[in-house]
Motif scaffolding. Sequence first.
Motif: not given
Length: 189
Positions: A52-57
């Motif tokens: 979840l921290d890794h995911l970007r727009k």
Amino acid sequence: MSNVVGYARVSTTDQNPELQLDALNKAGAYRIFTDHGVSGAKTERPELDKMLDHLRKGDTLLVWRLDRLGRNMAHLVSLVAELKDRGITFRSIMEGIDTSTINGELVFNIFASLASFERDLIRERTSAGLASARARGRLGGRPKKHDAKKIALIKRLHAAGDMTPKEIADAAQVSVSSMYRLLKMETDA
């Protein structure tokens, strides 16, 4: 540019995530986060949190099946709504859900409605069951852990004034905080 990030989970350490990993790789995941030995009922999982921290727009979260992301539909709905707010789409291979399409959004919204319906149904059944039990003279909830004799013993020892709170608690086989709570219950009653 959109990145497809996979998430896999197995409930026990002796389970093998290979089936999930193969499917996620085949579906285009460039990176896969895998939780081993973690229940889907838990909302906080080490690899899920990292992902979840890794995911970007613009990214897409990909899972093999919905139950790999979570067993609780309310948590799934909340998680996917959070992703949507962050501009991240969601795909589930086995259920054919893809929130980047209008059809996928519709399917997920149906799941969300069903989850809400299920929560309301459980709440309604619980209330009806408690009302039925009360009508038969039974109280809902856990049975009382401490009986009137124990409360009377605590009250008597406390009133005598020759024992410390710890000694009273030990004599009654309760914690000091429970002793004070039981004293208060007795005096409030």
